[in-house]
Every structure is written in structure tokens, then in C-alpha cells.
Design a protein around this motif. Structure first.
Motif, short mmCIF file in Angstrom:
data_model
loop_
_atom_site.label_atom_id
_atom_site.label_comp_id
_atom_site.label_asym_id
_atom_site.label_seq_id
_atom_site.Cartn_x
_atom_site.Cartn_y
_atom_site.Cartn_z
N SER A 47 61.25 14.64 -38.17
CA SER A 47 60.95 15.58 -36.93
C SER A 47 61.43 14.92 -35.93
O SER A 47 62.30 15.18 -34.80
CB SER A 47 59.76 16.14 -37.06
N GLU A 48 60.76 13.64 -35.78
CA GLU A 48 61.18 12.82 -34.47
C GLU A 48 62.44 12.33 -34.29
O GLU A 48 63.16 12.17 -33.03
CB GLU A 48 60.36 11.68 -34.44
N TRP A 49 63.14 11.90 -35.40
CA TRP A 49 64.53 11.55 -35.37
C TRP A 49 65.53 12.76 -34.90
O TRP A 49 66.35 12.52 -34.45
CB TRP A 49 64.98 11.24 -36.63
N THR A 50 65.12 14.01 -35.45
CA THR A 50 65.86 15.19 -34.99
C THR A 50 65.83 15.34 -33.46
O THR A 50 66.71 15.71 -32.72
CB THR A 50 65.46 16.48 -35.83
N THR A 115 60.30 9.40 -24.36
CA THR A 115 60.12 9.96 -25.80
C THR A 115 58.64 10.48 -25.81
O THR A 115 58.80 11.69 -26.59
CB THR A 115 60.33 8.61 -26.76
N THR A 116 57.83 10.26 -25.23
CA THR A 116 56.50 10.93 -25.23
C THR A 116 56.13 11.89 -24.24
O THR A 116 55.76 12.87 -24.29
CB THR A 116 55.37 9.83 -25.45
N ALA A 117 56.34 11.08 -22.85
CA ALA A 117 55.97 12.04 -21.83
C ALA A 117 56.56 13.19 -21.54
O ALA A 117 56.15 14.15 -20.99
CB ALA A 117 56.18 10.91 -20.31
N SER A 118 57.95 13.21 -21.75
CA SER A 118 58.77 14.40 -21.73
C SER A 118 58.20 15.39 -22.36
O SER A 118 58.49 16.73 -21.92
CB SER A 118 60.43 14.31 -21.84
N GLU A 119 57.59 15.46 -23.55
CA GLU A 119 57.15 16.60 -24.19
C GLU A 119 55.91 17.20 -23.67
O GLU A 119 55.88 18.38 -23.82
CB GLU A 119 56.74 16.18 -25.60
N TYR A 120 55.14 16.57 -22.83
CA TYR A 120 54.00 16.94 -22.19
C TYR A 120 54.28 17.83 -20.92
O TYR A 120 53.82 18.79 -20.64
CB TYR A 120 53.01 15.93 -21.71
N GLY A 121 55.63 17.22 -20.36
CA GLY A 121 56.25 18.11 -19.24
C GLY A 121 56.76 19.55 -19.65
O GLY A 121 56.65 20.41 -18.82
N THR A 122 57.36 19.47 -20.95
CA THR A 122 57.94 20.85 -21.17
C THR A 122 57.01 21.81 -21.82
O THR A 122 57.60 22.84 -22.22
CB THR A 122 59.27 20.41 -22.18
N GLY A 123 55.93 21.15 -22.39
CA GLY A 123 54.88 21.82 -23.36
C GLY A 123 55.33 21.81 -24.66
O GLY A 123 54.64 22.59 -25.57
N THR A 128 54.58 20.43 -31.47
CA THR A 128 54.64 19.25 -32.25
C THR A 128 53.35 19.22 -33.01
O THR A 128 53.01 18.89 -34.19
CB THR A 128 54.82 17.95 -31.57
N MET A 129 52.23 19.10 -32.13
CA MET A 129 50.90 19.12 -32.86
C MET A 129 50.38 20.30 -33.53
O MET A 129 49.44 20.07 -34.57
CB MET A 129 49.72 18.81 -31.59
N THR A 130 51.26 21.43 -33.54
CA THR A 130 50.78 22.55 -34.41
C THR A 130 51.33 22.32 -35.66
O THR A 130 50.59 22.74 -36.85
CB THR A 130 51.32 23.92 -33.74
N CYS A 132 52.19 19.22 -36.91
CA CYS A 132 51.59 18.22 -37.38
C CYS A 132 50.38 17.87 -36.85
O CYS A 132 50.31 17.25 -35.77
CB CYS A 132 52.67 17.09 -37.58
N PRO A 133 49.43 18.41 -37.07
CA PRO A 133 47.87 18.42 -36.43
C PRO A 133 47.47 16.90 -36.57
O PRO A 133 46.48 16.63 -35.67
CB PRO A 133 47.14 19.23 -37.20
N SER A 134 47.80 16.20 -37.40
CA SER A 134 47.33 14.74 -37.39
C SER A 134 48.31 13.89 -36.23
O SER A 134 49.37 13.60 -36.23
CB SER A 134 47.81 13.95 -38.80
N ARG A 135 47.35 13.66 -35.04
CA ARG A 135 47.91 13.14 -34.00
C ARG A 135 48.31 11.62 -34.12
O ARG A 135 49.36 11.41 -33.71
CB ARG A 135 47.09 13.32 -32.99
N GLY A 136 47.65 11.05 -35.08
CA GLY A 136 48.06 9.73 -35.12
C GLY A 136 49.36 9.55 -35.99
O GLY A 136 50.42 8.68 -35.65
N ARG A 137 49.47 10.71 -36.66
CA ARG A 137 50.83 10.43 -37.62
C ARG A 137 52.00 10.64 -36.65
O ARG A 137 53.19 10.26 -36.86
CB ARG A 137 50.75 11.44 -38.80
N VAL A 138 51.85 11.63 -35.67
CA VAL A 138 52.94 11.82 -34.69
C VAL A 138 53.24 10.63 -33.69
O VAL A 138 54.23 10.18 -33.63
CB VAL A 138 52.32 13.05 -33.68
N LEU A 139 52.19 10.12 -33.32
CA LEU A 139 52.41 8.64 -32.41
C LEU A 139 53.02 7.81 -33.33
O LEU A 139 54.18 7.13 -32.93
CB LEU A 139 51.09 8.45 -32.02
#
Length: 294
Positions: A47-50, A115-123, A128-130, A132-139
Motif C-alpha cells: 500500500s505504501e509503495w503504491t 511522506t507522512t505529514a501530507s496524509e494528515y493535511g489531506t485527510g 489508511t488507518m481504517t 490498517c488499524p495497526s498504527r505501528g505497522r503503518v509507520l
């Protein structure tokens, strides 16, 4: 006289509304065509590579990075090769790639924060968290994808510049670099820049603000060196030397055997320093990500 109203017949209700305990969750004998699998880190990596390869910011920042590292490196090598003054026998040809790498580090920093901050700006982070609820795995997935991408791009660029500069300055009087110097100027620098970008990614996760994260990281790279240049008094000499020795440009210069000071980090020390900083910032980013709301 009013016309009498004909009463409407009652609407029949399903059995589960008329008194049955509950509605059936699935139809009898139904099999979903979508396979149900247990998610793992590989799905998060895909997912992150895409995401990172499909956004314009990645193409722009890495494109500018290649232009700076390769273009400036070849330009400096060409100017030195055609100058009247030959390089001395003690000069390392690979040192000429330092300027392009230092300028290109700004691009790696920018991409790391985005890579990380822009996702918070766009929502987009909610999606992403829905998924993959495992936040550590996403990071972890974001960190691995970004680190590998940054390392490979930097390694290709630095190796290309090193080969080109060595060829252009062959016979100029400069000594040929050793195998250890080649390894540090390519693999070592690539590891360092990838880790510096990883710190930027983690700072973006902590701040959740692209402009703020980029500003802070550029300040971390440039501010110590600029501040040290204006410390003239003898009482501040120890502070000035510390800022010189542990500034990012000086630590990058160590990989090219062109340190700005005679003391401070040497050899592979800059790599261990940035590894420690990355681990500390990563622990803080992980803790905040688990405690804060999306």
C-alpha cells in the motif's frame, strides 16, 4: 358530503421484524467471492509503495535530487578537469561530489516529511488507518519503503558521479581513491542520507504539518553551521567547535575525507550518530502515534 376513506391494508413485515430474534447476517449457502485473508506487513508495504510512487511530490523531489547530485557533481568535475591548476597528489577525487550531495539532502528531507505529514493535511490518513488499524505497522511500512527508495536512488547517483569524476580527472595529478574511500563515498553516504530522510519522515509524523516539518529539518541541517560562523569571541570557541563538528554538512564531509574541523566525528562515527538520533525520534513518533487521535 365527504367521501369515506378506504383504509390501507397493512404492509407485510419480514419475519425478523415481526418477532424473530434478529435478521440473518448472511444468506444460507452464500459464499463471498472475495477471499478473506489475515493482513500482514507485506500488505502495508504494498500500500505504501503504491502511494509513494503515484504522487507528484515523489517524482518532483527525486527528480530535482538527481539533477542536483548528478548535475552539480559533473559540473564541478568538468570545471576542475579543465582548470589550469592540477589537483595535488593528496586530493581525493571523490570529494568533488560533496557539494551536490549536500544540496540534494534538502530534497530527501522534503520527501521524508511529505511522506507522512501530507496524509494528515489531506485527510488520507483516516483511510489508511481504517484499512490498517495497526498504527505501528503503518509507520514501519512507511519507514521501510521510504528508506529503501532513498537509499537506492542516492546510491545510483553517487556511484555515477564518482565514476564520472574519476574518469574526468584521470591524469590530473590527483591520487586514485582506495576501495574504502569508494565504499564510504557511495554506500556510506547513501545510508546517511536515507537515515536523515527517515528522521524527517518521523518528524512529519510527530508534527503532522508539512511546512513546519520541512522548516525544522532544514534548520537542523543548516542552522548549526551558520550560527557557528558568527561566533567570533574566544569564550564561545568550545560551542563554535561543537557546532562545526556535529553539523550535518561536516558529518557528510567525513564520508568524503573533507571534514570542516580536525576534531569531532571521524570514520563511520556520523553513521552511528544518525542511527541513534533515528532510534530516539522513532520511539517518540511511535508513542505519539499510539496515543493521539487520527
Amino acid at each position: 358530503m365527504s367521501t369515506p376513506q378506504t383504509p390501507m391494508p397493512p404492509t407485510p413485515q419480514p419475519a425478523w421484524q415481526a418477532g424473530a430474534p434478529s435478521a440473518p447476517s448472511v444468506l444460507p449457502g452464500y459464499t463471498s467471492p472475495i477471499p478473506v485473508v489475515r493482513t500482514h506487513l507485506g500488505h502495508a508495504l504494498a500500500s505504501e509503495w503504491t502511494k509513494i510512487k503515484s504522487v507528484r511530490s515523489t517524482m518532483w523531489t527525486l527528480g530535482v535530487f538527481v539533477v542536483l547530485v548528478v548535475g552539480v557533481g559533473l559540473l564541478v568535475g568538468g570545471v576542475v578537469a579543465h582548470s589550469s591548476a592540477d589537483m595535488s597528489g593528496d586530493d581525493n577525487v571523490l570529494t568533488l561530489g560533496f557539494i551536490g550531495v549536500l544540496l540534494g539532502s534538502i530534497c530527501i528531507i522534503t520527501l521524508g516529511v511529505l511522506t507522512t505529514a501530507s496524509e494528515y493535511g489531506t485527510g488520507m490518513i483516516r483511510t489508511t488507518m481504517t484499512a490498517c488499524p495497526s498504527r505501528g505497522r503503518v509507520l514501519v511500512a512507511k519507514a521501510l519503503v521510504f528508506f529503501l527508495l532513498s537509499f537506492v536512488i542516492t546510491l545510483v547517483c553517487t556511484a555515477l558521479v564518482a565514476v564520472a569524476q574519476t574518469a574526468m580527472l584521470d591524469g590530473s595529478g590527483a591520487r586514485r581513491p582506495t576501495g574504502g574511500e569508494w565504499f564510504k563515498a557511495t554506500v556510506g553516504v547513501s545510508f546517511y542520507l536515507a537515515l536523515l530522510g527517515l528522521v524527517s519522515l518521523l518528524i512529519g509524523s510527530v508534527l503532522r504539518h508539512s511546512a513546519g516539518g520541512i522548516t525544522i529539518m532544514i534548520g537542523v541541517v543548516l542552522a548549526p553551521l551558520v550560527i557557528a560562523l558568527f561566533m567570533f569571541t574566544r569564550s564561545l570557541e568550545s560551542v563554535r567547535n561543537a557546532l562545526f563538528e556535529y553539523s550535518i554538512p561536516n558529518q557528510l564531509g567525513v564520508f568524503y575525507s573533507s571534514s570542516l574541523s580536525d576534531s569531532g566525528p571521524a570514520g563511520w562515527d556520523p553513521l552511528w550518530i544518525i542511527l541513534g538520533v533515528t532510534a530516539a525520534v522513532g520511539a517518540g513518533a511511535w508513542a505519539l502515534l499510539r496515543e493521539r487521535d487520527v
